[in-house]
Structures are given as structure tokens and as C-alpha cells.
Design a protein around this motif. Structure first.
Motif, PDB file in Angstrom:
ATOM      1  N   MET A   1     -22.956  49.900  20.721  1.00  0.00           N
ATOM      2  CA  MET A   1     -22.386  51.179  20.316  1.00  0.00           C
ATOM      3  C   MET A   1     -21.931  51.100  18.864  1.00  0.00           C
ATOM      4  N   LYS A   2     -22.321  52.068  18.079  1.00  0.00           N
ATOM      5  CA  LYS A   2     -22.018  52.068  16.652  1.00  0.00           C
ATOM      6  C   LYS A   2     -20.610  52.594  16.392  1.00  0.00           C
ATOM      7  N   GLU A   3     -19.925  51.921  15.451  1.00  0.00           N
ATOM      8  CA  GLU A   3     -18.560  52.350  15.089  1.00  0.00           C
ATOM      9  C   GLU A   3     -18.588  53.667  14.331  1.00  0.00           C
ATOM     10  N   LYS A   4     -17.576  54.471  14.529  1.00  0.00           N
ATOM     11  CA  LYS A   4     -17.443  55.733  13.797  1.00  0.00           C
ATOM     12  C   LYS A   4     -16.068  55.780  13.151  1.00  0.00           C
ATOM     13  N   GLY A   5     -15.963  56.486  12.044  1.00  0.00           N
ATOM     14  CA  GLY A   5     -14.675  56.686  11.401  1.00  0.00           C
ATOM     15  C   GLY A   5     -14.298  55.567  10.450  1.00  0.00           C
ATOM     16  N   ARG A   6     -13.050  55.634  10.033  1.00  0.00           N
ATOM     17  CA  ARG A   6     -12.541  54.732   9.006  1.00  0.00           C
ATOM     18  C   ARG A   6     -11.332  53.973   9.543  1.00  0.00           C
ATOM     19  N   SER A   7     -11.377  52.634   9.440  1.00  0.00           N
ATOM     20  CA  SER A   7     -10.220  51.837   9.842  1.00  0.00           C
ATOM     21  C   SER A   7      -9.858  50.897   8.691  1.00  0.00           C
ATOM     22  N   VAL A   8      -8.620  50.987   8.247  1.00  0.00           N
ATOM     23  CA  VAL A   8      -8.155  50.244   7.076  1.00  0.00           C
ATOM     24  C   VAL A   8      -7.895  48.789   7.450  1.00  0.00           C
ATOM     25  N   ILE A   9      -8.368  47.880   6.593  1.00  0.00           N
ATOM     26  CA  ILE A   9      -8.168  46.446   6.782  1.00  0.00           C
ATOM     27  C   ILE A   9      -6.982  45.979   5.946  1.00  0.00           C
ATOM     28  N   ALA A  10      -6.989  46.347   4.653  1.00  0.00           N
ATOM     29  CA  ALA A  10      -5.920  45.929   3.742  1.00  0.00           C
ATOM     30  C   ALA A  10      -5.722  46.984   2.670  1.00  0.00           C
ATOM     31  N   GLN A  11      -4.474  47.113   2.190  1.00  0.00           N
ATOM     32  CA  GLN A  11      -4.160  48.054   1.121  1.00  0.00           C
ATOM     33  C   GLN A  11      -3.389  47.361   0.016  1.00  0.00           C
ATOM     34  N   ASN A  12      -3.545  47.875  -1.200  1.00  0.00           N
ATOM     35  CA  ASN A  12      -2.792  47.385  -2.349  1.00  0.00           C
ATOM     36  C   ASN A  12      -1.719  48.432  -2.644  1.00  0.00           C
ATOM     37  N   ARG A  13      -0.543  48.265  -2.028  1.00  0.00           N
ATOM     38  CA  ARG A  13       0.510  49.283  -2.145  1.00  0.00           C
ATOM     39  C   ARG A  13       1.132  49.310  -3.534  1.00  0.00           C
ATOM     40  N   LYS A  14       1.159  48.170  -4.209  1.00  0.00           N
ATOM     41  CA  LYS A  14       1.785  48.125  -5.531  1.00  0.00           C
ATOM     42  C   LYS A  14       0.961  48.835  -6.600  1.00  0.00           C
ATOM     43  N   ALA A  15      -0.323  49.036  -6.342  1.00  0.00           N
ATOM     44  CA  ALA A  15      -1.216  49.609  -7.348  1.00  0.00           C
ATOM     45  C   ALA A  15      -0.726  50.978  -7.836  1.00  0.00           C
ATOM     46  N   ARG A  16      -0.291  51.825  -6.916  1.00  0.00           N
ATOM     47  CA  ARG A  16       0.155  53.169  -7.315  1.00  0.00           C
ATOM     48  C   ARG A  16       1.459  53.124  -8.099  1.00  0.00           C
ATOM     49  N   HIS A  17       2.232  52.061  -7.916  1.00  0.00           N
ATOM     50  CA  HIS A  17       3.473  51.895  -8.669  1.00  0.00           C
ATOM     51  C   HIS A  17       3.204  51.304 -10.056  1.00  0.00           C
ATOM     52  N   GLU A  18       2.280  50.362 -10.133  1.00  0.00           N
ATOM     53  CA  GLU A  18       2.010  49.647 -11.377  1.00  0.00           C
ATOM     54  C   GLU A  18       1.064  50.395 -12.320  1.00  0.00           C
ATOM     55  N   TYR A  19       0.219  51.291 -11.782  1.00  0.00           N
ATOM     56  CA  TYR A  19      -0.813  51.945 -12.579  1.00  0.00           C
ATOM     57  C   TYR A  19      -0.818  53.448 -12.364  1.00  0.00           C
ATOM     58  N   THR A  20      -1.299  54.159 -13.385  1.00  0.00           N
ATOM     59  CA  THR A  20      -1.604  55.571 -13.255  1.00  0.00           C
ATOM     60  C   THR A  20      -3.076  55.644 -12.900  1.00  0.00           C
ATOM     61  N   LEU A  21      -3.402  56.180 -11.726  1.00  0.00           N
ATOM     62  CA  LEU A  21      -4.782  56.211 -11.263  1.00  0.00           C
ATOM     63  C   LEU A  21      -5.480  57.454 -11.807  1.00  0.00           C
ATOM     64  N   LEU A  22      -6.607  57.246 -12.494  1.00  0.00           N
ATOM     65  CA  LEU A  22      -7.326  58.345 -13.113  1.00  0.00           C
ATOM     66  C   LEU A  22      -8.471  58.861 -12.239  1.00  0.00           C
ATOM     67  N   GLU A  23      -9.232  57.931 -11.649  1.00  0.00           N
ATOM     68  CA  GLU A  23     -10.390  58.320 -10.854  1.00  0.00           C
ATOM     69  C   GLU A  23     -10.661  57.224  -9.819  1.00  0.00           C
ATOM     70  N   THR A  24     -11.063  57.615  -8.608  1.00  0.00           N
ATOM     71  CA  THR A  24     -11.334  56.607  -7.579  1.00  0.00           C
ATOM     72  C   THR A  24     -12.819  56.615  -7.205  1.00  0.00           C
ATOM     73  N   PHE A  25     -13.292  55.457  -6.771  1.00  0.00           N
ATOM     74  CA  PHE A  25     -14.675  55.278  -6.359  1.00  0.00           C
ATOM     75  C   PHE A  25     -14.709  54.491  -5.056  1.00  0.00           C
ATOM     76  N   GLU A  26     -15.740  54.736  -4.250  1.00  0.00           N
ATOM     77  CA  GLU A  26     -15.953  53.953  -3.040  1.00  0.00           C
ATOM     78  C   GLU A  26     -17.133  53.027  -3.302  1.00  0.00           C
ATOM     79  N   ALA A  27     -16.914  51.736  -3.105  1.00  0.00           N
ATOM     80  CA  ALA A  27     -17.962  50.747  -3.359  1.00  0.00           C
ATOM     81  C   ALA A  27     -18.199  49.905  -2.118  1.00  0.00           C
ATOM     82  N   GLY A  28     -19.436  49.512  -1.923  1.00  0.00           N
ATOM     83  CA  GLY A  28     -19.754  48.544  -0.886  1.00  0.00           C
ATOM     84  C   GLY A  28     -19.427  47.162  -1.420  1.00  0.00           C
ATOM     85  N   VAL A  29     -19.295  46.184  -0.531  1.00  0.00           N
ATOM     86  CA  VAL A  29     -18.984  44.815  -0.931  1.00  0.00           C
ATOM     87  C   VAL A  29     -20.041  43.896  -0.338  1.00  0.00           C
TER      88      VAL A  29
END
Length: 162
Positions: free
Chosen positions: A1-29
Motif C-alpha cells: 500500500m502506497k503512503e499518502k500525505g505528508r509526515s514531518v521527520i525533523a524541523q529546524n525551529r531556530k531557522a525562522r528566528h535566525e533568518y528572514t526567509l525570502l523564498e522556499t523550495f521543495e527538494a528531493g534528497v
């Protein structure tokens, strides 16, 4: 059975505090098998991770993915450099903006999207300490305003003193 949806593994919570985010991208790894199995167990950290551009390709450095506990001699190295998979147009756009100066690539979150590992990265500009203080003060004042509206809506109006 194929997975559906989005499940978060890890987040960088400090990023929004340390940086002003201009544009976001989704990349494969680009990953090896034991890395994916370790990620399915939720064993990753974006704390020290950052992205660089080398020879027209984007690389993710210092992402920690714990070794797979059932892995053998084929196990991966926990902090190896991993290639990010983006369209050529997106890579060229990022290269151009970063060369302009003052901008960096910051990983925000690592997640499964329909069974595939994806990384949300942002084109960001570092904040100065006074910007961080201003953001915290604004957030606190917004929270106080919301509390006051909540009290007013419930009929418990207390006069605000400035």
C-alpha cells in the motif's frame, strides 16, 4: 500500500528566528537504503545542517541521520554530504540570488511526501540581533492583543493600560 500525505521527520525551529526567509523550495534528497529506513524511524536532526552550491549542484551538509540499527557493513555515514534534487531552472535561480550576496540556503524541514523524502529549503538573509528583538516584541504584543480581544468577546472587558 502506497503512503499518502505528508509526515514531518525533523524541523529546524531556530531557522525562522535566525533568518528572514525570502523564498522556499521543495527538494528531493539523494539517499541510500539504510538512510531511508533510519528516517522512517524518525532519527534525524537538522540542527547544524546547511546547503552549499558546488559546480552548479546543491549539496546538503551536516544533516544528521542516525545509523540504522539493523544495518550491516553497508550502513551509511551519519553526517555525509547529500545531493539535493531540484530542477535546473530552480538551481540557476538560486545560484544567481546567492551570488548577489548576503543570502544563504537554510533547510527548514525534512519530511515524507507520498512516501518520498523531501527537504524544504529557504533562500534566507541573516537577521541582526535588533531584528530578533523586534520580532519577539511584536509577537508578544500581538499575543496580548489577541488575549484582550478574547476577553472582550467573552464579556470580560478589562481596560487596557498603555
Amino acid at each position: 500500500m502506497k503512503e499518502k500525505g505528508r509526515s514531518v521527520i525533523a524541523q529546524n525551529r531556530k531557522a525562522r528566528h535566525e533568518y528572514t526567509l525570502l523564498e522556499t523550495f521543495e527538494a528531493g534528497v539523494a539517499l541510500v537504503g539504510t538512510e531511508v529506513k533510519s528516517l522512517r524511524m524518525g532519527r534525524a536532526s537538522l540542527v547544524d545542517a546547511y546547503a552549499t552550491i558546488d559546480d552548479g549542484e546543491i549539496w546538503l551538509r551536516a544533516l544528521y541521520i542516525a545509523e540504522y540499527s539493523q544495518g550491516t557493513w553497508t550502513n551509511h555515514e551519519p553526517r555525509r554530504t547529500r545531493k539535493l534534487l531540484l530542477h535546473r531552472a530552480e538551481i540557476d535561480k538560486l545560484v544567481g540570488k546567492i551570488r548577489e550576496g548576503g543570502l544563504t540556503l537554510v533547510p527548514l524541514s525534512l519530511y515524507f511526501n507520498d512516501g518520498k523524502v523531501k527537504l524544504e529549503i529557504a533562500l534566507a538573509k541573516g537577521k541582526k540581533s535588533y531584528d530578533k528583538r523586534a520580532d519577539l516584541a511584536k509577537r508578544d504584543s500581538d499575543r496580548e492583543i489577541q488575549k484582550a480581544y478574547g476577553r472582550a468577546a467573552k464579556g470580560r472587558v478589562r481596560e487596557l493600560r498603555g
